[in-house]
Design an enzyme around this catalytic site. Structure first.
Site, mmCIF file in Angstrom:
data_model
loop_
_atom_site.group_PDB
_atom_site.id
_atom_site.type_symbol
_atom_site.label_atom_id
_atom_site.label_comp_id
_atom_site.label_asym_id
_atom_site.label_seq_id
_atom_site.Cartn_x
_atom_site.Cartn_y
_atom_site.Cartn_z
ATOM 1 N N GLY A 8 -1.115 97.575 -41.795
ATOM 2 C CA GLY A 8 -0.805 98.989 -42.333
ATOM 3 C C GLY A 8 0.995 99.139 -42.476
ATOM 4 O O GLY A 8 1.268 100.225 -42.120
ATOM 5 N N GLY A 11 2.500 101.649 -44.768
ATOM 6 C CA GLY A 11 2.098 103.153 -44.562
ATOM 7 C C GLY A 11 3.300 103.986 -43.719
ATOM 8 O O GLY A 11 4.233 103.538 -43.742
ATOM 9 N N GLN A 12 2.775 105.228 -43.516
ATOM 10 C CA GLN A 12 4.009 106.089 -43.103
ATOM 11 C C GLN A 12 4.380 105.710 -41.891
ATOM 12 O O GLN A 12 5.657 105.634 -41.755
ATOM 13 C CB GLN A 12 3.179 107.420 -42.901
ATOM 14 C CG GLN A 12 4.355 108.587 -42.421
ATOM 15 C CD GLN A 12 3.712 109.711 -41.808
ATOM 16 O OE1 GLN A 12 2.408 109.969 -41.312
ATOM 17 N NE2 GLN A 12 4.318 110.833 -41.765
ATOM 18 N N ARG A 36 -2.930 97.432 -50.364
ATOM 19 C CA ARG A 36 -3.085 97.520 -51.981
ATOM 20 C C ARG A 36 -1.527 98.171 -52.300
ATOM 21 O O ARG A 36 -0.973 97.674 -53.312
ATOM 22 C CB ARG A 36 -3.799 98.747 -52.379
ATOM 23 C CG ARG A 36 -5.297 98.297 -52.137
ATOM 24 C CD ARG A 36 -6.277 98.992 -53.292
ATOM 25 N NE ARG A 36 -7.381 98.790 -53.034
ATOM 26 C CZ ARG A 36 -8.170 99.605 -52.295
ATOM 27 N NH1 ARG A 36 -7.596 100.773 -52.018
ATOM 28 N NH2 ARG A 36 -9.596 99.283 -52.119
ATOM 29 N N ASP A 53 -6.181 92.254 -45.806
ATOM 30 C CA ASP A 53 -7.316 93.449 -45.898
ATOM 31 C C ASP A 53 -7.893 93.102 -44.380
ATOM 32 O O ASP A 53 -8.581 92.265 -44.064
ATOM 33 C CB ASP A 53 -8.404 93.220 -46.859
ATOM 34 C CG ASP A 53 -9.621 93.923 -46.785
ATOM 35 O OD1 ASP A 53 -9.597 94.850 -45.641
ATOM 36 O OD2 ASP A 53 -10.292 94.065 -47.860
ATOM 37 N N TYR A 143 -12.697 110.666 -39.272
ATOM 38 C CA TYR A 143 -11.738 110.101 -38.804
ATOM 39 C C TYR A 143 -11.833 110.164 -37.475
ATOM 40 O O TYR A 143 -11.422 109.288 -36.714
ATOM 41 C CB TYR A 143 -10.504 110.755 -39.436
ATOM 42 C CG TYR A 143 -9.201 110.459 -38.985
ATOM 43 C CD1 TYR A 143 -8.639 109.107 -39.175
ATOM 44 C CD2 TYR A 143 -8.269 111.206 -38.246
ATOM 45 C CE1 TYR A 143 -7.413 108.740 -38.725
ATOM 46 C CE2 TYR A 143 -6.860 110.635 -37.782
ATOM 47 C CZ TYR A 143 -6.563 109.378 -38.181
ATOM 48 O OH TYR A 143 -5.302 109.191 -37.651
ATOM 49 N N LYS A 147 -11.691 107.473 -34.155
ATOM 50 C CA LYS A 147 -10.476 107.343 -33.476
ATOM 51 C C LYS A 147 -11.266 107.406 -32.015
ATOM 52 O O LYS A 147 -10.644 106.492 -31.070
ATOM 53 C CB LYS A 147 -9.706 108.300 -33.573
ATOM 54 C CG LYS A 147 -8.690 107.866 -34.719
ATOM 55 C CD LYS A 147 -7.965 106.776 -34.822
ATOM 56 C CE LYS A 147 -7.320 106.326 -35.919
ATOM 57 N NZ LYS A 147 -6.553 105.053 -35.653
HETATM 58 N N1 SER Z 1 -1.897 113.130 -39.164
HETATM 59 C C1 SER Z 1 -3.286 112.658 -39.054
HETATM 60 C C2 SER Z 1 -4.009 113.352 -39.979
HETATM 61 O O1 SER Z 1 -3.679 114.477 -40.490
HETATM 62 C C3 SER Z 1 -3.668 112.934 -37.802
HETATM 63 O O2 SER Z 1 -3.792 111.913 -36.993
HETATM 64 O O3 SER Z 1 -5.067 112.944 -40.349
#
Ligand code: SER
Length: 320
Positions: A8, A11-12, A36, A53, A143, A147
């Site tokens: 990742g 990513g951010q 990607r 991946d 999500y 987690k």
């Molecule tokens: N920043 C994340 C979200 O908004 C939270 O872990 O999904």
């Protein structure tokens, strides 16, 4: 010697964490793995970059063998809003990807795995103010389900197999370099881009929605701090609460107005409001403070000033 694989990495969080790790451990020792999205120039020019991946175990094994990896920062994940739109993809990436990472860590006897968790592990039955370390974990998003499952799985690998897995429950992350993708806290990043470009923003959460947030320099410092912490002091492993500061959209708008007086905000809450309403307003991170010395450096005012200064510079250079 640390040979680090960051999944990742485009990513951010991964994009800035990778650069911080390269600075600390040497450019060639940190392999940035994206899926990607192509890597930025900053990532490409500062060290090895690969495509990976995480749901494909063979690809993970090949990268570990090729680069002699001994540590994985497993940042690849599908966030909350996209997770509600594509729950099966969220499960596949967040759970099967993590399982592959943990199994690879066990089989290759890796020194350490860092795997982030999130405030999304909490749910509507969790106390929302100063949410304790040990509390109700009944999330209502896919999500969050992934987690919580991920935390349990990571802790199981610690106790059952002796794999050194560590992780933090990140609050909403605010960052200036890479936009977040598909989260509920993303408004707190978008608002800065729109404030600079158009002096106005329409927020997808209600004005009084208080959420815990953190600024990226604290995220990278905290994550590396946990990774380097003395293992004998850790009573928790993959589930540390972590706090920065809390605010509602109207508080952030007022802070931005101190720098851009003409900035205006309007509100058009969408499906993400229900997700935000199921999450805490503030977090008790005393376990992280006690066990490995965590503390945040930024608050709402210093984060806002820094974000605006960085984005304004990019805007003036024509790069925003
Ligand atoms: N920043 C994340 C979200 O908004 C939270 O872990 O999904």
């Amino acid at each position: 010697m640390n040979k680090i694989l960051v999944t990742g990495a485009v990513g951010q969080i991964g994009s800035e964490l990778t650069l911080a790790l390269r600075e600390r451990y040497g450019r060639e020792n940190v392999i940035a793995a994206g899926h990607r999205t192509p890597p930025s120039d900053a990532l490409l020019q500062s060290g090895p970059c690969i495509t990976l991946d995480v749901t494909q175990r063979a690809q993970l094994d090949a990268a570990i063998v090729k680069y002699g990896v001994d540590t994985i920062y497993h940042m690849a994940a599908v966030l909350s809003a996209v997770g509600e739109q594509k729950p099966h993809v969220c499960w596949d990436v967040n759970i099967n990807g993590l399982y592959n990472v943990l199994e690879a860590a066990r089989e290759f006897k890796l020194a350490r795995v860092i795997c982030p968790s999130s405030i999304a592990v909490f749910g509507p039955e969790t106390p929302r103010v100063n949410t304790p370390q040990e509390t109700v974990l009944r999330p209502t998003t896919m999500y969050g389900v992934t987690k919580v499952t991920g935390e349990l799985l990571c802790n199981y690998y610690v106790w059952r197999f002796g794999v050194d897995v560590r992780g933090l429950r990140y609050p909403g992350v605010i960052s200036s370099e890479t936009l977040p993708g598909g989260g509920t806290t993303d408004y707190a990043v978008e608002i800065f881009y729109e404030a600079i470009r158009h002096k106005k923003y329409t927020c997808f959460l209600r004005e009084d929605t208080v959420l815990p947030m953190i600024y990226m320099p604290d995220v990278t410092r905290g994550t590396i701090g946990l990774a380097e912490a003395d293992a004998s002091r850790l009573r928790h492993h993959a589930d540390f609460n972590m706090a920065g500061f809390s605010f509602a959209p109207r508080d952030l708008a007022a802070e931005i107005r101190k720098h851009i007086p003409e900035f205006t905000i309007s509100y058009a809450p969408d499906f993400r409001q229900a997700i935000a309403d199921s999450w805490p307003m503030s977090i008790d991170d005393s376990a992280a403070r006690e066990e490995w010395g965590w503390y945040p450096e930024y608050d709402l005012a210093t984060m806002t000033a820094d974000m605006l200064a960085k984005l304004q510079r990019r805007y003036e250079e024509g790069k925003l």
